[in-house]
Design a protein around this motif. Structure first.
Motif, PDB file in Angstrom:
ATOM      1  N   HIS A  71     -16.246 -73.105  78.401  1.00 33.75           N
ATOM      2  CA  HIS A  71     -17.104 -72.147  77.463  1.00 33.75           C
ATOM      3  C   HIS A  71     -17.805 -71.081  78.331  1.00 33.75           C
ATOM      4  O   HIS A  71     -18.050 -69.946  78.043  1.00 33.75           O
ATOM      5  CB  HIS A  71     -18.128 -73.063  76.509  1.00 33.75           C
ATOM      6  N   PHE A  72     -18.460 -71.566  79.572  1.00 29.59           N
ATOM      7  CA  PHE A  72     -19.102 -70.506  80.388  1.00 29.59           C
ATOM      8  C   PHE A  72     -18.332 -69.730  81.330  1.00 29.59           C
ATOM      9  O   PHE A  72     -18.831 -69.240  82.226  1.00 29.59           O
ATOM     10  CB  PHE A  72     -20.371 -71.278  81.072  1.00 29.59           C
ATOM     11  N   GLY A  73     -16.921 -70.170  81.245  1.00 29.28           N
ATOM     12  CA  GLY A  73     -16.116 -69.461  82.269  1.00 29.28           C
ATOM     13  C   GLY A  73     -16.162 -69.843  83.542  1.00 29.28           C
ATOM     14  O   GLY A  73     -15.664 -69.265  84.699  1.00 29.28           O
ATOM     15  N   ARG A  74     -16.725 -71.214  83.769  1.00 25.78           N
ATOM     16  CA  ARG A  74     -16.680 -71.606  85.304  1.00 25.78           C
ATOM     17  C   ARG A  74     -15.484 -72.250  85.756  1.00 25.78           C
ATOM     18  O   ARG A  74     -15.185 -71.950  86.952  1.00 25.78           O
ATOM     19  CB  ARG A  74     -17.723 -72.879  85.184  1.00 25.78           C
ATOM     20  N   VAL A  75     -14.435 -72.293  85.010  1.00 22.26           N
ATOM     21  CA  VAL A  75     -13.200 -72.792  85.209  1.00 22.26           C
ATOM     22  C   VAL A  75     -12.178 -72.289  84.161  1.00 22.26           C
ATOM     23  O   VAL A  75     -12.586 -72.205  82.986  1.00 22.26           O
ATOM     24  CB  VAL A  75     -13.037 -74.166  85.342  1.00 22.26           C
ATOM     25  N   SER A  76     -10.835 -72.170  84.331  1.00 25.51           N
ATOM     26  CA  SER A  76      -9.941 -71.779  83.355  1.00 25.51           C
ATOM     27  C   SER A  76      -9.253 -72.963  82.906  1.00 25.51           C
ATOM     28  O   SER A  76      -9.033 -74.015  83.693  1.00 25.51           O
ATOM     29  CB  SER A  76      -8.937 -70.751  83.835  1.00 25.51           C
ATOM     30  N   ARG A  77      -8.540 -72.684  81.732  1.00 26.09           N
ATOM     31  CA  ARG A  77      -7.473 -74.116  81.493  1.00 26.09           C
ATOM     32  C   ARG A  77      -6.575 -74.312  82.543  1.00 26.09           C
ATOM     33  O   ARG A  77      -6.249 -75.411  82.909  1.00 26.09           O
ATOM     34  CB  ARG A  77      -6.773 -73.715  80.148  1.00 26.09           C
ATOM     35  N   ALA A  78      -5.925 -73.494  83.157  1.00 24.03           N
ATOM     36  CA  ALA A  78      -4.865 -73.426  83.992  1.00 24.03           C
ATOM     37  C   ALA A  78      -5.671 -74.312  85.391  1.00 24.03           C
ATOM     38  O   ALA A  78      -4.739 -74.859  85.969  1.00 24.03           O
ATOM     39  CB  ALA A  78      -4.295 -72.027  84.596  1.00 24.03           C
ATOM     40  N   GLU A  79      -6.859 -73.741  85.781  1.00 31.34           N
ATOM     41  CA  GLU A  79      -7.343 -74.240  86.745  1.00 31.34           C
ATOM     42  C   GLU A  79      -7.713 -75.756  86.537  1.00 31.34           C
ATOM     43  O   GLU A  79      -7.333 -76.785  87.422  1.00 31.34           O
ATOM     44  CB  GLU A  79      -8.804 -73.534  86.981  1.00 31.34           C
ATOM     45  N   LEU A  80      -7.994 -76.154  85.179  1.00 35.22           N
ATOM     46  CA  LEU A  80      -8.324 -77.402  85.016  1.00 35.22           C
ATOM     47  C   LEU A  80      -7.123 -78.377  85.085  1.00 35.22           C
ATOM     48  O   LEU A  80      -6.974 -79.433  85.454  1.00 35.22           O
ATOM     49  CB  LEU A  80      -8.789 -77.613  83.636  1.00 35.22           C
ATOM     50  N   GLU A  81      -6.188 -77.909  84.574  1.00 33.56           N
ATOM     51  CA  GLU A  81      -4.561 -78.467  84.784  1.00 33.56           C
ATOM     52  C   GLU A  81      -4.186 -78.913  86.006  1.00 33.56           C
ATOM     53  O   GLU A  81      -3.758 -79.975  86.509  1.00 33.56           O
ATOM     54  CB  GLU A  81      -3.670 -77.651  83.883  1.00 33.56           C
ATOM     55  N   SER A  82      -4.233 -77.872  86.931  1.00 35.28           N
ATOM     56  CA  SER A  82      -4.155 -77.977  88.150  1.00 35.28           C
ATOM     57  C   SER A  82      -4.920 -79.046  88.967  1.00 35.28           C
ATOM     58  O   SER A  82      -4.725 -79.889  89.938  1.00 35.28           O
ATOM     59  CB  SER A  82      -4.191 -76.692  88.985  1.00 35.28           C
ATOM     60  N   LEU A  83      -6.294 -78.877  88.653  1.00 37.03           N
ATOM     61  CA  LEU A  83      -7.220 -79.880  89.128  1.00 37.03           C
ATOM     62  C   LEU A  83      -7.118 -81.404  88.602  1.00 37.03           C
ATOM     63  O   LEU A  83      -7.180 -82.068  89.717  1.00 37.03           O
ATOM     64  CB  LEU A  83      -8.711 -79.336  88.563  1.00 37.03           C
ATOM     65  N   THR A  84      -6.708 -81.433  87.501  1.00 40.64           N
ATOM     66  CA  THR A  84      -6.350 -82.958  86.861  1.00 40.64           C
ATOM     67  C   THR A  84      -4.855 -83.317  87.051  1.00 40.64           C
ATOM     68  O   THR A  84      -4.385 -84.465  87.002  1.00 40.64           O
ATOM     69  CB  THR A  84      -6.733 -83.103  85.759  1.00 40.64           C
ATOM     70  N   ALA A  85      -4.115 -82.664  87.842  1.00 37.83           N
ATOM     71  CA  ALA A  85      -2.604 -82.841  87.949  1.00 37.83           C
ATOM     72  C   ALA A  85      -2.368 -84.245  88.657  1.00 37.83           C
ATOM     73  O   ALA A  85      -1.418 -85.042  88.241  1.00 37.83           O
ATOM     74  CB  ALA A  85      -1.985 -81.816  88.691  1.00 37.83           C
ATOM     75  N   ASP A  99     -12.252 -77.863  73.964  1.00 40.01           N
ATOM     76  CA  ASP A  99     -12.486 -76.661  73.095  1.00 40.01           C
ATOM     77  C   ASP A  99     -13.250 -75.816  73.812  1.00 40.01           C
ATOM     78  O   ASP A  99     -14.510 -76.090  73.932  1.00 40.01           O
ATOM     79  CB  ASP A  99     -12.739 -77.012  71.559  1.00 40.01           C
ATOM     80  N   PRO A 100     -12.692 -74.710  74.319  1.00 41.06           N
ATOM     81  CA  PRO A 100     -13.513 -73.782  74.995  1.00 41.06           C
ATOM     82  C   PRO A 100     -14.430 -72.989  73.996  1.00 41.06           C
ATOM     83  O   PRO A 100     -15.460 -72.473  74.423  1.00 41.06           O
ATOM     84  CB  PRO A 100     -12.769 -72.663  75.637  1.00 41.06           C
ATOM     85  N   GLY A 101     -14.339 -73.205  72.943  1.00 39.85           N
ATOM     86  CA  GLY A 101     -15.281 -72.509  71.876  1.00 39.85           C
ATOM     87  C   GLY A 101     -16.649 -73.089  71.562  1.00 39.85           C
ATOM     88  O   GLY A 101     -17.360 -72.581  70.794  1.00 39.85           O
ATOM     89  N   ALA A 102     -16.564 -74.542  72.116  1.00 40.77           N
ATOM     90  CA  ALA A 102     -17.579 -75.470  71.644  1.00 40.77           C
ATOM     91  C   ALA A 102     -18.750 -74.728  72.457  1.00 40.77           C
ATOM     92  O   ALA A 102     -19.077 -74.556  73.531  1.00 40.77           O
ATOM     93  CB  ALA A 102     -17.371 -76.946  72.455  1.00 40.77           C
ATOM     94  N   ALA A 103     -19.978 -74.648  71.302  1.00 38.02           N
ATOM     95  CA  ALA A 103     -21.287 -73.895  72.015  1.00 38.02           C
ATOM     96  C   ALA A 103     -22.274 -74.835  72.449  1.00 38.02           C
ATOM     97  O   ALA A 103     -23.035 -74.450  73.034  1.00 38.02           O
ATOM     98  CB  ALA A 103     -21.758 -73.114  70.882  1.00 38.02           C
ATOM     99  N   SER A 104     -21.926 -76.307  72.324  1.00 35.64           N
ATOM    100  CA  SER A 104     -23.031 -77.357  72.677  1.00 35.64           C
ATOM    101  C   SER A 104     -22.313 -78.550  72.905  1.00 35.64           C
ATOM    102  O   SER A 104     -21.455 -79.013  72.456  1.00 35.64           O
ATOM    103  CB  SER A 104     -24.145 -77.348  71.827  1.00 35.64           C
ATOM    104  N   GLY A 105     -23.112 -79.174  73.772  1.00 34.22           N
ATOM    105  CA  GLY A 105     -22.389 -80.762  73.865  1.00 34.22           C
ATOM    106  C   GLY A 105     -22.637 -81.215  73.091  1.00 34.22           C
ATOM    107  O   GLY A 105     -21.999 -82.222  72.536  1.00 34.22           O
ATOM    108  N   LEU A 106     -23.887 -81.176  71.797  1.00 33.43           N
ATOM    109  CA  LEU A 106     -23.840 -81.673  70.389  1.00 33.43           C
ATOM    110  C   LEU A 106     -22.720 -81.449  69.750  1.00 33.43           C
ATOM    111  O   LEU A 106     -22.357 -82.447  68.892  1.00 33.43           O
ATOM    112  CB  LEU A 106     -25.076 -81.241  69.954  1.00 33.43           C
ATOM    113  N   GLU A 107     -22.108 -80.386  69.810  1.00 32.86           N
ATOM    114  CA  GLU A 107     -21.058 -79.653  68.834  1.00 32.86           C
ATOM    115  C   GLU A 107     -19.963 -80.718  69.139  1.00 32.86           C
ATOM    116  O   GLU A 107     -19.020 -81.048  68.427  1.00 32.86           O
ATOM    117  CB  GLU A 107     -20.895 -78.440  68.857  1.00 32.86           C
ATOM    118  N   THR A 108     -19.579 -80.773  70.701  1.00 38.81           N
ATOM    119  CA  THR A 108     -18.471 -81.567  71.113  1.00 38.81           C
ATOM    120  C   THR A 108     -18.583 -83.113  70.794  1.00 38.81           C
ATOM    121  O   THR A 108     -17.526 -83.847  70.372  1.00 38.81           O
ATOM    122  CB  THR A 108     -18.404 -81.534  72.728  1.00 38.81           C
TER     123      THR A 108
END
Length: 217
Positions: A71-85, A99-108
């Protein structure tokens, strides 16, 4: 973490070995190897810190962490896929819950609570005349989750009630949930939601269609 606990020392006195670290209130977390440059210096770079956080947390907390990073742009989906590969499959599966649209941990947390019961939903949906809502179930059941930080004070209270009125004018059914309800009373909350869904109150009815409220969102 290193291969043997007996090689570790107490953070308070390096002369004391940590044969049983739990006696000192210390929890040991073992890291997984990843295709990342080795950290340099006393502070881990963000990808390393994120990797360790995710592998040391319960599933829902790990998804909260990933959602926040996206959500805060610290990492991209592609970077996460590489990170967890190179991680075990159970960690790679977490990406399907983010969900990158999640505005809060409570929403998640609320979103994962719906997912656990196979209740379809959409997050961060724009409602004409009312603005963006946290979670929409079906056509008209809106869940708004109120964290303490952004929903306290007179102005926030007035803003939330104004939105609720606008949503009701649109024909929506609104459930506004507090932090304590999401975190401590979720079985009760999900029971209410499941009853509403079983009665099809999350869908537009013929009456709504007749009154011109049945807008596809």
């Amino acid at each position: 973490m290193g291969p043997a606990a007996h090689n570790l020392s107490s953070p308070h006195d390096r002369r004391i070995p940590l044969g049983r670290p739990e006696r000192f209130g210390i929890a040991l977390h073992r890291s997984h190897r990843a295709d990342l440059p080795e950290p340099e210096g006393p502070v881990d770079p963000f990808p390393w810190a994120l990797l360790h956080a995710v592998t040391c947390q319960p599933r829902d907390d790990a998804v909260v962490t990933l959602d926040s990073a996206l959500h805060f742009g610290r990492v991209s989906r592609a970077e996460l896929e590489s990170l967890t590969a190179h991680l075990p499959a159970k960690y790679r599966a977490l990406l399907e819950l983010t969900d990158p649209g999640a505005a809060s941990g409570l929403e998640t947390k609320a979103r994962l609570g719906l997912h656990r019961y196979n209740i379809p939903y959409r997050s961060q949906v724009q409602i004409p005349g009312a603005g963006r809502v946290d979670i929409l179930i079906g056509d008209r059941l809106v869940l708004e989750v109120d964290g303490r930080e952004w929903h306290s004070g007179a102005s926030a209270y007035a803003r939330d009630r104004s939105r609720d009125l606008a949503l009701i004018e649109c024909g929506c059914l609104v459930l506004r949930l507090s932090y304590d309800q999401v975190m401590g009373e979720w079985p009760r909350v999900i029971a209410v939601i499941r009853r509403l869904v079983a009665r099809h109150e999350h869908r537009w009815s013929p009456r709504h269609v007749k009154e011109g409220l049945a807008v596809r969102l």
